[in-house]
Design an enzyme around this catalytic site. Structure first.
Site, PDB file in Angstrom:
ATOM      1  N   SER A   1      31.053 -18.338  15.019  1.00 24.51           N
ATOM      2  CA  SER A   1      29.768 -19.046  15.002  1.00 24.51           C
ATOM      3  C   SER A   1      28.783 -18.346  14.079  1.00 24.51           C
TER       4      SER A   1
ATOM      5  N   THR B   1      21.716 -20.898  17.462  1.00 26.67           N
ATOM      6  CA  THR B   1      22.547 -19.699  17.259  1.00 26.67           C
ATOM      7  C   THR B   1      21.852 -18.759  16.269  1.00 26.67           C
TER       8      THR B   1
ATOM      9  N   GLY C   1      19.222 -33.930  21.292  1.00 31.33           N
ATOM     10  CA  GLY C   1      20.435 -33.186  20.974  1.00 31.33           C
ATOM     11  C   GLY C   1      21.373 -34.027  20.135  1.00 31.33           C
TER      12      GLY C   1
ATOM     13  N   GLU D   1      27.707 -29.005  17.407  1.00 33.94           N
ATOM     14  CA  GLU D   1      28.117 -29.692  16.165  1.00 33.94           C
ATOM     15  C   GLU D   1      28.631 -31.103  16.431  1.00 33.94           C
ATOM     16  N   GLY D   2      28.027 -31.753  17.416  1.00 31.24           N
ATOM     17  CA  GLY D   2      28.434 -33.108  17.766  1.00 31.24           C
ATOM     18  C   GLY D   2      29.422 -33.055  18.904  1.00 31.24           C
TER      19      GLY D   2
ATOM     20  N   GLU E   1      16.572 -30.223  19.462  1.00 28.75           N
ATOM     21  CA  GLU E   1      15.326 -30.007  20.213  1.00 28.75           C
ATOM     22  C   GLU E   1      15.601 -30.205  21.702  1.00 28.75           C
TER      23      GLU E   1
ATOM     24  N   ASN F   1      28.503 -31.347   8.334  1.00 30.52           N
ATOM     25  CA  ASN F   1      29.893 -31.531   7.880  1.00 30.52           C
ATOM     26  C   ASN F   1      30.543 -30.190   7.543  1.00 30.52           C
TER      27      ASN F   1
HETATM   28  P1  TGC Z   1      22.621 -42.616  10.714  1.00 26.71           P
HETATM   29  O1  TGC Z   1      21.694 -43.764  10.446  1.00 26.71           O
HETATM   30  O2  TGC Z   1      23.994 -42.886  11.183  1.00 26.71           O
HETATM   31  O3  TGC Z   1      22.720 -41.722   9.395  1.00 26.71           O
HETATM   32  C1  TGC Z   1      21.614 -41.414   8.568  1.00 26.71           C
HETATM   33  C2  TGC Z   1      22.151 -41.295   7.149  1.00 26.71           C
HETATM   34  O4  TGC Z   1      23.061 -40.187   7.083  1.00 26.71           O
HETATM   35  C3  TGC Z   1      24.380 -40.638   6.734  1.00 26.71           C
HETATM   36  N1  TGC Z   1      25.322 -39.852   7.523  1.00 26.71           N
HETATM   37  C4  TGC Z   1      25.926 -38.783   7.032  1.00 26.71           C
HETATM   38  N2  TGC Z   1      25.919 -38.243   5.801  1.00 26.71           N
HETATM   39  C5  TGC Z   1      26.655 -37.146   5.612  1.00 26.71           C
HETATM   40  N3  TGC Z   1      27.368 -36.579   6.601  1.00 26.71           N
HETATM   41  C6  TGC Z   1      27.398 -37.077   7.848  1.00 26.71           C
HETATM   42  N4  TGC Z   1      28.115 -36.473   8.807  1.00 26.71           N
HETATM   43  C7  TGC Z   1      26.651 -38.227   8.113  1.00 26.71           C
HETATM   44  N5  TGC Z   1      26.439 -38.996   9.210  1.00 26.71           N
HETATM   45  C8  TGC Z   1      25.619 -39.989   8.836  1.00 26.71           C
HETATM   46  C9  TGC Z   1      24.388 -42.119   7.047  1.00 26.71           C
HETATM   47  O5  TGC Z   1      25.319 -42.803   6.254  1.00 26.71           O
HETATM   48  C10 TGC Z   1      22.963 -42.505   6.696  1.00 26.71           C
HETATM   49  O6  TGC Z   1      22.876 -42.552   5.296  1.00 26.71           O
HETATM   50  P2  TGC Z   1      21.895 -43.597   4.561  1.00 26.71           P
HETATM   51  O7  TGC Z   1      22.179 -43.386   3.109  1.00 26.71           O
HETATM   52  O8  TGC Z   1      22.312 -44.940   5.072  1.00 26.71           O
HETATM   53  O9  TGC Z   1      20.514 -43.215   4.974  1.00 26.71           O
HETATM   54  O10 TGC Z   1      21.844 -41.622  11.664  1.00 26.71           O
HETATM   55  P3  TGC Z   1      21.621 -41.667  13.228  1.00 26.71           P
HETATM   56  O11 TGC Z   1      20.238 -41.169  13.490  1.00 26.71           O
HETATM   57  O12 TGC Z   1      22.037 -42.996  13.782  1.00 26.71           O
HETATM   58  O13 TGC Z   1      22.617 -40.490  13.777  1.00 26.71           O
HETATM   59  C11 TGC Z   1      23.961 -40.539  13.608  1.00 26.71           C
HETATM   60  C12 TGC Z   1      24.691 -39.461  14.468  1.00 26.71           C
HETATM   61  C13 TGC Z   1      24.548 -39.739  15.930  1.00 26.71           C
HETATM   62  C14 TGC Z   1      26.147 -39.573  14.087  1.00 26.71           C
HETATM   63  C15 TGC Z   1      24.173 -38.066  14.136  1.00 26.71           C
HETATM   64  O14 TGC Z   1      22.868 -37.922  14.458  1.00 26.71           O
HETATM   65  C16 TGC Z   1      24.984 -36.967  14.749  1.00 26.71           C
HETATM   66  O15 TGC Z   1      25.925 -36.501  14.128  1.00 26.71           O
HETATM   67  N6  TGC Z   1      24.629 -36.439  15.984  1.00 26.71           N
HETATM   68  C17 TGC Z   1      25.219 -35.245  16.537  1.00 26.71           C
HETATM   69  C18 TGC Z   1      24.225 -34.105  16.446  1.00 26.71           C
HETATM   70  C19 TGC Z   1      24.848 -32.797  16.063  1.00 26.71           C
HETATM   71  O16 TGC Z   1      25.989 -32.713  15.679  1.00 26.71           O
HETATM   72  N7  TGC Z   1      24.056 -31.737  16.117  1.00 26.71           N
HETATM   73  C20 TGC Z   1      24.510 -30.466  15.687  1.00 26.71           C
HETATM   74  C21 TGC Z   1      23.363 -29.471  15.650  1.00 26.71           C
HETATM   75  S1  TGC Z   1      23.739 -27.971  14.792  1.00 26.71           S
HETATM   76  C22 TGC Z   1      24.806 -27.157  15.798  1.00 26.71           C
HETATM   77  O17 TGC Z   1      25.226 -27.603  16.795  1.00 26.71           O
HETATM   78  C23 TGC Z   1      25.185 -25.811  15.328  1.00 26.71           C
HETATM   79  S2  TGC Z   1      26.354 -25.026  16.285  1.00 26.71           S
HETATM   80  C24 TGC Z   1      26.311 -23.570  15.467  1.00 26.71           C
HETATM   81  C25 TGC Z   1      27.403 -22.635  15.735  1.00 26.71           C
HETATM   82  O18 TGC Z   1      28.515 -22.774  15.144  1.00 26.71           O
HETATM   83  O19 TGC Z   1      27.122 -21.672  16.473  1.00 26.71           O
HETATM   84  P1  FAD Z   2      22.966 -34.577  24.934  1.00 31.25           P
HETATM   85  O1  FAD Z   2      22.731 -35.196  23.612  1.00 31.25           O
HETATM   86  O2  FAD Z   2      21.870 -34.638  25.940  1.00 31.25           O
HETATM   87  O3  FAD Z   2      24.276 -35.213  25.567  1.00 31.25           O
HETATM   88  C1  FAD Z   2      24.646 -35.026  26.928  1.00 31.25           C
HETATM   89  C2  FAD Z   2      25.940 -35.820  27.166  1.00 31.25           C
HETATM   90  O4  FAD Z   2      25.680 -37.226  26.931  1.00 31.25           O
HETATM   91  C3  FAD Z   2      27.072 -35.434  26.224  1.00 31.25           C
HETATM   92  O5  FAD Z   2      28.304 -35.516  26.892  1.00 31.25           O
HETATM   93  C4  FAD Z   2      26.998 -36.501  25.148  1.00 31.25           C
HETATM   94  O6  FAD Z   2      28.239 -36.715  24.478  1.00 31.25           O
HETATM   95  C5  FAD Z   2      26.609 -37.724  25.985  1.00 31.25           C
HETATM   96  N1  FAD Z   2      25.949 -38.737  25.164  1.00 31.25           N
HETATM   97  C6  FAD Z   2      24.778 -38.638  24.472  1.00 31.25           C
HETATM   98  N2  FAD Z   2      24.525 -39.791  23.821  1.00 31.25           N
HETATM   99  C7  FAD Z   2      25.562 -40.622  24.080  1.00 31.25           C
HETATM  100  C8  FAD Z   2      25.907 -41.947  23.682  1.00 31.25           C
HETATM  101  N3  FAD Z   2      25.139 -42.639  22.837  1.00 31.25           N
HETATM  102  N4  FAD Z   2      27.068 -42.469  24.139  1.00 31.25           N
HETATM  103  C9  FAD Z   2      27.880 -41.780  24.955  1.00 31.25           C
HETATM  104  N5  FAD Z   2      27.610 -40.512  25.373  1.00 31.25           N
HETATM  105  C10 FAD Z   2      26.470 -39.954  24.942  1.00 31.25           C
HETATM  106  N6  FAD Z   2      21.898 -26.816  17.607  1.00 31.25           N
HETATM  107  C11 FAD Z   2      21.294 -26.474  16.435  1.00 31.25           C
HETATM  108  O7  FAD Z   2      20.524 -27.244  15.866  1.00 31.25           O
HETATM  109  N7  FAD Z   2      21.536 -25.244  15.881  1.00 31.25           N
HETATM  110  C12 FAD Z   2      22.359 -24.335  16.446  1.00 31.25           C
HETATM  111  O8  FAD Z   2      22.557 -23.241  15.892  1.00 31.25           O
HETATM  112  C13 FAD Z   2      22.995 -24.670  17.676  1.00 31.25           C
HETATM  113  N8  FAD Z   2      23.775 -23.746  18.316  1.00 31.25           N
HETATM  114  C14 FAD Z   2      24.255 -24.019  19.571  1.00 31.25           C
HETATM  115  C15 FAD Z   2      24.890 -23.020  20.295  1.00 31.25           C
HETATM  116  C16 FAD Z   2      25.342 -23.278  21.589  1.00 31.25           C
HETATM  117  C17 FAD Z   2      25.971 -22.182  22.372  1.00 31.25           C
HETATM  118  C18 FAD Z   2      25.218 -24.576  22.135  1.00 31.25           C
HETATM  119  C19 FAD Z   2      25.747 -24.885  23.502  1.00 31.25           C
HETATM  120  C20 FAD Z   2      24.564 -25.574  21.427  1.00 31.25           C
HETATM  121  C21 FAD Z   2      24.070 -25.304  20.141  1.00 31.25           C
HETATM  122  N9  FAD Z   2      23.337 -26.274  19.436  1.00 31.25           N
HETATM  123  C22 FAD Z   2      22.736 -25.950  18.235  1.00 31.25           C
HETATM  124  C23 FAD Z   2      23.006 -27.552  20.058  1.00 31.25           C
HETATM  125  C24 FAD Z   2      24.137 -28.575  20.027  1.00 31.25           C
HETATM  126  O9  FAD Z   2      24.311 -29.105  18.763  1.00 31.25           O
HETATM  127  C25 FAD Z   2      23.789 -29.667  21.057  1.00 31.25           C
HETATM  128  O10 FAD Z   2      23.952 -29.074  22.333  1.00 31.25           O
HETATM  129  C26 FAD Z   2      24.680 -30.883  20.914  1.00 31.25           C
HETATM  130  O11 FAD Z   2      24.399 -31.573  19.710  1.00 31.25           O
HETATM  131  C27 FAD Z   2      24.525 -31.858  22.109  1.00 31.25           C
HETATM  132  O12 FAD Z   2      23.199 -32.082  22.432  1.00 31.25           O
HETATM  133  P2  FAD Z   2      22.701 -31.907  23.961  1.00 31.25           P
HETATM  134  O13 FAD Z   2      23.225 -30.631  24.480  1.00 31.25           O
HETATM  135  O14 FAD Z   2      21.233 -32.133  23.968  1.00 31.25           O
HETATM  136  O15 FAD Z   2      23.422 -33.054  24.764  1.00 31.25           O
END
Ligand code: TGC
Ligand code: FAD
Length: 389
Positions: free
Chosen positions: A96, A169, A142, A368-369, A138, A245
């Site tokens: 991570s 992180t 999430g 990361e989703g 936030e 990605n």
């Molecule tokens: P949506 O309308 O679908 O998309 C907006 C625009 O973005 C494009 N797009 C992408 N482009 C590049 N890569 C992707 N993966 C893309 N996904 C979508 C899309 O085509 C659109 O483009 P345009 O040209 O039409 O404007 O946006 P939405 O608001 O409906 O959200 C889509 C959704 C739900 C898939 C997205 O918000 C999502 O992936 N949610 C999951 C959140 C997430 O993964 N958070 C991660 C936070 S960081 C983290 O967890 C770090 S862990 C760190 C560690 O390793 O310790």
């Molecule tokens: P929520 O979005 O509240 O989801 C809760 C549950 O509901 C999940 O099972 C989800 O799949 C489900 N759900 C939500 N919406 C739907 C839907 N439409 N349909 C069906 N099911 C749904 N984030 C950063 O930005 N930067 C970081 O460095 C980072 N590091 C992290 C480190 C750790 C240890 C952890 C645990 C998280 C970290 N995250 C970070 C946050 C992480 O990306 C989020 O926890 C993650 O994206 C999910 O968001 P949430 O926890 O708010 O869950």
């Protein structure tokens, strides 16, 4: 203890080039010598082994795919994936750290930053002399980061930032935070430096998972961010998603390392643990479990290799990254749980790595989703229907 030689039932090594094998073996040795001997203690204490940062920088593991002119290794994406795989054999928290530094801090600066920002930050980050974090999530947003409420307002010479991020992180130990905030309703990226007035990053405690990793809140109360610290080439949420990605790609590879560690531990244990006068490895049910884990490792390895080759060829779709992240995290967690079963009661002890990996993978499957988000991303791609709302 036997030297770890990898898990490679399909001779996938034969599909790697010399450089990729060299990178893999170098990191494998580093993990065996520097991470595995200390990680249980750090995990128990809930601390990140910060002394490893300099050592990983010496191996040039930060920003591995970025250009050499910034001090990076300029390796291909398969080699980068192998780095992630080997590091996560040690611990998901270490992978991570490197994921965040490389994919979520150096990548956005490289991709969306000005020349001045790249020239200033990338060499420091590559040397591990500065640590970064990535603030997207936030408290109330999430899976749906597009709803974020953190906002920036333009003032003379820069911006005023207000809001909060959670689950970040490296937050508390970071010198710079890549922060996503809305400016006139559009998501933009900003570099917020440690010590900025009104910016605090308290560590979140009480985790049962990723204990050897720092996780933090980021709080912004009227924080002034100078104009030079806005990433000028970001364009809406899509820019933040492009960073994801990169990180998801590394996770898809990384969790295979955790699976390998669990498989190795379970196989060795099964061969030496005697019950009913025979090693438990001699019973069909144990064999089925080991075969299942090995098969899932092999499938994930093949998925990753093709993912990497597509990425190197510039042909990778983000939905393919979603499939690999989704599958491999699910299978890794399943493998860790099955491995724990094979170890019986010993499986819950920190004398073995299995329970630590299992607990870590709960986070890795969520961040990361989540599994569900990746299902819906792929589902939308193949059906044309968005099922998020
Ligand atoms: P949506 O309308 O679908 O998309 C907006 C625009 O973005 C494009 N797009 C992408 N482009 C590049 N890569 C992707 N993966 C893309 N996904 C979508 C899309 O085509 C659109 O483009 P345009 O040209 O039409 O404007 O946006 P939405 O608001 O409906 O959200 C889509 C959704 C739900 C898939 C997205 O918000 C999502 O992936 N949610 C999951 C959140 C997430 O993964 N958070 C991660 C936070 S960081 C983290 O967890 C770090 S862990 C760190 C560690 O390793 O310790
Ligand atoms: P929520 O979005 O509240 O989801 C809760 C549950 O509901 C999940 O099972 C989800 O799949 C489900 N759900 C939500 N919406 C739907 C839907 N439409 N349909 C069906 N099911 C749904 N984030 C950063 O930005 N930067 C970081 O460095 C980072 N590091 C992290 C480190 C750790 C240890 C952890 C645990 C998280 C970290 N995250 C970070 C946050 C992480 O990306 C989020 O926890 C993650 O994206 C999910 O968001 P949430 O926890 O708010 O869950």
């Amino acid at each position: 203890m036997n030297k770890f030689t990898g898990t490679d039932y399909f001779n996938i090594e034969s599909l790697l080039n010399e450089e990729e094998i060299l990178v893999r073996d170098t990191v494998r040795e580093f993990v065996s010598e520097q991470i595995i001997p200390v990680i249980e203690e750090y995990n128990r204490n809930g601390e990140f082994p910060i002394h490893l940062v300099g050592k990983m920088a010496e191996l040039n593991l930060f920003g591995g795919t970025l250009p050499a002119k910034y001090g990076c290794a300029e390796m291909n994406n398969v080699a980068y994936g192998l780095v992630m795989q080997e590091l996560e054999r040690g611990d998901s928290g270490i992978r991570s750290f490197v994921s965040v530094q490389s994919a979520l801090v150096m990548y956005p600066i490289f991709q969306f930053g000005s020349d001045e920002q790249k020239d200033y930050w990338l060499p420091f980050l590559a040397k591990g002399e500065r640590i970064g974090c990535f603030g997207l999530t936030e408290p109330d947003y999430g899976s749906n980061p597009g709803g974020m409420i953190t906002k920036a307002e333009k003032i003379n010479g820069g911006y005023i930032l207000n809001g909060a991020k959670m689950w970040i992180t490296n937050g508390t130990i970071a010198d710079v935070a890549v922060v996503w905030a809305k400016l006139d309703g559009i998501v933009n990226g900003f570099l917020v430096e440690k010590g900025s007035k009104g910016f605090t990053a308290p560590e979140m405690k009480g985790k049962h998972s990723l204990r050897a990793s720092v996780t933090s809140e980021l709080i912004f109360e009227d924080v002034f961010v100078p104009e030079k610290n806005r990433l000028p080439n970001t364009s809406g949420l899509k820019s933040a998603l492009m960073c994801l990605n990169q990180a998801r790609y590394g996770i898809a590879w990384g969790v295979v390392g955790a699976m390998m560690a669990c498989y190795d531990s379970a196989l060795n244990y099964a061969k030496s643990r005697i019950q009913f006068s025979k090693p438990i490895a001699a019973y069909q049910i144990t064999q089925e479990k080991l075969v299942h884990i090995l098969t899932e490792i092999t499938k994930a390895q093949l998925l990753n290799l093709q993912l990497g080759r597509l990425k190197d060829a510039g042909k990778l779709m983000h939905t393919q990254v979603s499939m690999a992240k989704r599958n491999n995290c699910e299978k890794a967690l399943e493998a860790a749980r099955i491995a724990r079963e094979i170890l019986g009661a010993n499986g819950i002890l920190d004398e073995y790595p299995v329970m630590r990996h299992s607990a870590n993978l709960e986070s890795v499957k969520t961040y990361e989703g989540t599994h569900e988000m990746h299902t819906l991303i792929i589902g939308e791609d193949i059906t044309g229907y968005s099922a998020f709302e």
